[in-house]
Design a protein around this motif. Structure first.
Motif, short mmCIF file in Angstrom:
data_model
loop_
_atom_site.label_atom_id
_atom_site.label_comp_id
_atom_site.label_asym_id
_atom_site.label_seq_id
_atom_site.Cartn_x
_atom_site.Cartn_y
_atom_site.Cartn_z
N ASP A 18 0.83 -1.20 0.00
CA ASP A 18 0.00 0.00 0.00
C ASP A 18 0.87 1.26 0.00
N GLU A 19 0.22 2.42 0.05
CA GLU A 19 0.94 3.70 -0.02
C GLU A 19 1.86 3.94 1.17
N LYS A 20 1.63 3.21 2.27
CA LYS A 20 2.49 3.33 3.45
C LYS A 20 3.63 2.31 3.44
N GLY A 21 3.68 1.49 2.42
CA GLY A 21 4.71 0.48 2.34
C GLY A 21 4.37 -0.82 3.04
N GLN A 22 3.16 -0.90 3.58
CA GLN A 22 2.74 -2.16 4.22
C GLN A 22 2.38 -3.18 3.15
N HIS A 24 0.38 -6.43 1.93
CA HIS A 24 -0.87 -7.16 2.16
C HIS A 24 -0.85 -8.40 1.28
#
Length: 76
Positions: A18-22, A24
């Motif tokens: 995702d945009e936060k680098g997490q 999934h």
């Protein structure tokens, strides 16, 4: 191991960041019936016990979480 259990049709692991680098991850596992799914759950839990594998401890160590769900094909 799960691919060798009765009723296994296919699985498909998918991943996205995702945009936060997490990261999934999901895995779609397709079984031929509800009975095959129930049998797979029993067999997987038995294998975890045999190996001494603790899923909750692993998730905690990795600072991860798991959400499980069961879905049906729209065509069914």
């Amino acid at each position: 191991m799960i691919k060798k259990l009765p009723g296994f049709i296919r699985d498909e692991p998918l991943v996205v960041a995702d945009e936060k680098g997490q990261i999934h991850c999901i895995t779609i596992a397709v079984r031929e019936s509800e009975a095959a799914l129930k049998l797979a759950k029993v067999n997987v839990q038995a294998e975890y016990r045999r190996q001494g594998f603790n899923l909750a401890a692993m998730l905690e160590q990795l600072d991860s979480r798991m959400e499980r769900g069961q879905f049906r094909n729209l065509e069914d």
